[in-house]
Motif scaffolding. Sequence first.
Motif, mmCIF file in Angstrom:
data_model
loop_
_atom_site.group_PDB
_atom_site.id
_atom_site.type_symbol
_atom_site.label_atom_id
_atom_site.label_comp_id
_atom_site.label_asym_id
_atom_site.label_seq_id
_atom_site.Cartn_x
_atom_site.Cartn_y
_atom_site.Cartn_z
ATOM 1 N N ASP A 135 1.143 -1.460 0.150
ATOM 2 C CA ASP A 135 0.280 0.300 0.058
ATOM 3 C C ASP A 135 1.325 1.320 -0.227
ATOM 4 O O ASP A 135 2.237 1.234 0.359
ATOM 5 N N ASP B 29 0.184 3.803 1.729
ATOM 6 C CA ASP B 29 0.330 4.444 3.300
ATOM 7 C C ASP B 29 1.954 3.969 3.744
ATOM 8 O O ASP B 29 1.634 4.199 4.988
ATOM 9 N N VAL B 30 2.331 2.643 3.378
ATOM 10 C CA VAL B 30 3.100 1.404 4.311
ATOM 11 C C VAL B 30 4.426 2.674 4.654
ATOM 12 O O VAL B 30 5.247 3.142 3.357
ATOM 13 N N GLU B 31 5.395 2.394 4.793
ATOM 14 C CA GLU B 31 6.283 3.818 5.462
ATOM 15 C C GLU B 31 7.714 2.389 6.078
ATOM 16 O O GLU B 31 7.227 1.754 6.674
ATOM 17 N N VAL B 32 8.780 2.704 5.015
ATOM 18 C CA VAL B 32 9.852 2.346 5.572
ATOM 19 C C VAL B 32 10.966 2.962 5.771
ATOM 20 O O VAL B 32 11.080 4.107 6.006
ATOM 21 N N VAL C 286 8.060 -6.875 6.590
ATOM 22 C CA VAL C 286 7.173 -6.034 5.877
ATOM 23 C C VAL C 286 6.088 -6.445 6.161
ATOM 24 O O VAL C 286 4.724 -5.662 6.947
ATOM 25 N N THR D 127 5.368 -8.546 8.622
ATOM 26 C CA THR D 127 4.130 -8.278 9.805
ATOM 27 C C THR D 127 3.629 -7.075 10.388
ATOM 28 O O THR D 127 2.894 -7.457 11.440
ATOM 29 N N GLU D 128 4.173 -5.790 9.030
ATOM 30 C CA GLU D 128 3.342 -5.005 9.954
ATOM 31 C C GLU D 128 1.659 -4.624 8.695
ATOM 32 O O GLU D 128 0.677 -3.822 9.271
ATOM 33 N N ALA D 129 1.777 -4.889 7.168
ATOM 34 C CA ALA D 129 1.185 -4.035 6.152
ATOM 35 C C ALA D 129 1.083 -5.798 4.747
ATOM 36 O O ALA D 129 2.026 -6.384 5.103
ATOM 37 N N PRO D 130 -0.103 -6.147 4.154
ATOM 38 C CA PRO D 130 0.510 -6.751 3.515
ATOM 39 C C PRO D 130 0.711 -6.596 2.198
ATOM 40 O O PRO D 130 1.572 -4.984 2.151
ATOM 41 N N PRO E 71 4.857 -9.959 -2.719
ATOM 42 C CA PRO E 71 6.349 -10.303 -3.232
ATOM 43 C C PRO E 71 6.670 -10.127 -4.569
ATOM 44 O O PRO E 71 6.183 -11.110 -5.349
ATOM 45 N N HIS F 111 -0.977 -2.090 -13.517
ATOM 46 C CA HIS F 111 -1.269 -2.770 -12.591
ATOM 47 C C HIS F 111 -1.961 -2.359 -11.471
ATOM 48 O O HIS F 111 -2.412 -3.133 -10.820
ATOM 49 N N PHE G 21 -3.112 -4.849 -8.189
ATOM 50 C CA PHE G 21 -2.022 -4.566 -6.997
ATOM 51 C C PHE G 21 -3.158 -4.155 -5.591
ATOM 52 O O PHE G 21 -2.890 -4.739 -4.586
ATOM 53 N N ARG H 230 -4.752 -8.586 3.046
ATOM 54 C CA ARG H 230 -5.149 -7.862 4.470
ATOM 55 C C ARG H 230 -4.751 -8.797 5.806
ATOM 56 O O ARG H 230 -5.351 -9.882 5.710
ATOM 57 N N GLY I 133 10.753 -3.468 9.940
ATOM 58 C CA GLY I 133 12.054 -3.055 8.373
ATOM 59 C C GLY I 133 10.570 -2.125 8.495
ATOM 60 O O GLY I 133 11.167 -1.231 7.281
ATOM 61 N N ALA I 134 9.612 -1.908 8.625
ATOM 62 C CA ALA I 134 8.658 -1.172 7.959
ATOM 63 C C ALA I 134 7.352 -1.217 8.782
ATOM 64 O O ALA I 134 6.839 -1.885 9.406
ATOM 65 N N ARG I 135 7.007 -0.158 8.673
ATOM 66 C CA ARG I 135 5.589 0.498 10.332
ATOM 67 C C ARG I 135 4.609 1.109 8.602
ATOM 68 O O ARG I 135 4.846 1.301 7.902
ATOM 69 N N ARG I 136 3.241 0.737 9.529
ATOM 70 C CA ARG I 136 2.035 1.050 8.729
ATOM 71 C C ARG I 136 2.359 2.797 9.256
ATOM 72 O O ARG I 136 2.211 3.244 10.373
ATOM 73 N N GLY I 137 1.835 3.672 7.597
ATOM 74 C CA GLY I 137 2.096 4.798 8.385
ATOM 75 C C GLY I 137 0.962 5.098 9.008
ATOM 76 O O GLY I 137 -0.114 4.713 9.405
#
Lengths: 265, 139
Positions: free
Chosen positions: A25, A27-30, A81, A83-86, A89, A110, A114, A122, B132-136
């Motif tokens: 998504d 809004d996922v921050e790295v 990743v 473990t936090e968000a869909p 891969p 796409h 996606f 999710r 390594g990543a977190r939800r915004g």
Amino acid sequence: MAMEPAAVGTDDMTTTGWYVYGIVDSDVEVTDAAHGIGDPPAPVDQVVADGVAALVSEIPTGRPLGSVDDLLAHQRLLDAVVTEAPVLPVRFGAVLDSAEAVAAELLEPHDDEFREALDRLRDTSQYVVRARYHEPAVINEVLDENRTARRLREQIAGQPEEATQDLRIQLGELVSQAIEVKRSSDTQAVLELATPLTVATAVRDPSHELDAAHVAVLVSTGDQEKLINALRELARQWADRAEVRLLGPMAPYDFVVAGADAGGG
Amino acid sequence: MTVTQSGSNRGALDRPSGSSLAEVVDTILDKGLVIDAYVRVSLVGIELLTIDARIVVAGVDTYLRFAEAVNRLDIRNDDTKSLPEFLEGAEESGAEKKVKGAARGALGAAGESVRDFLSPQEERRRSHHGDGARRGGDG
């Protein structure tokens, strides 16, 4: 289809490409803690377009790809990743020649697919169940169940190796086939156990001749403990014949293939 | 001694903290979205080290190895056994114990080396930085 070496441009080490790990998504921050491929590990960036994002890092295109560290870096990033968000891969080894190409050629055409796939995934993650027979135990089972194998064993016993080559090949082939039959019924047992507790299952090819089962499962976050407990029970039941191993949680590698090449949409 | 570890007791579900190289290869080279199906991608060469981990298609070598394993077996509690089988079994029972012990040791050692290989970086990252990543923030 042939690959396009032209995209690399020149062959000097300073030409870079954009390695793609997966799709998330937008809004996922790295964070800085995310390590990409490379030595030192490259920082992981996002390329965002139309509500989805690709996780990417820059790599020199003159560098051979596929060292142990490269493979591990790819999977570690995706497994952290999920473990936090869909995340969808991407198979190891995909490199595009620019961030613009990632947006224009991968994401924009796409984005609907996606987003839809990310929604379906999710609050799930993948596990891989692998059971492996204890060799003496499974061979004992085969001998118990198979008269011909017992007879061959007697014929071979005490004879010099050179004299029994053909018989030994026959016996070994019989054992190998009997193990295949067992594998298929034990795989079925794993599927029956997992199906009520999972969103989807996918049988993998065996990757060892003593594999008893090799199955990927997609599990809702809320059902993970139930699955683990059911597998603990299976491991207890199979204690004398097989070792049961559970890998995960990991990104849903086995559940993103379908639909990927239906790309025309 | 390096073979003592807690993960591979018989009957316990083995939950390693990381995948072995072969398992990583099975997963990320075989599975996942294939984007070169519809995008023009330039792929850099992939080294052949990944070949070694692939499955063994059963062939004569496998058969001979299985026959060898049959030959090493201990006699079972089996009322169908013949007298020669029985005698042969009695002779072999000492050796069988050794084989089992060795096999278990090898399994344990392999599991441990994988963990050794995978954990240090993994743990450092988890404990110092979180994932390594977190939800915004926005939903």
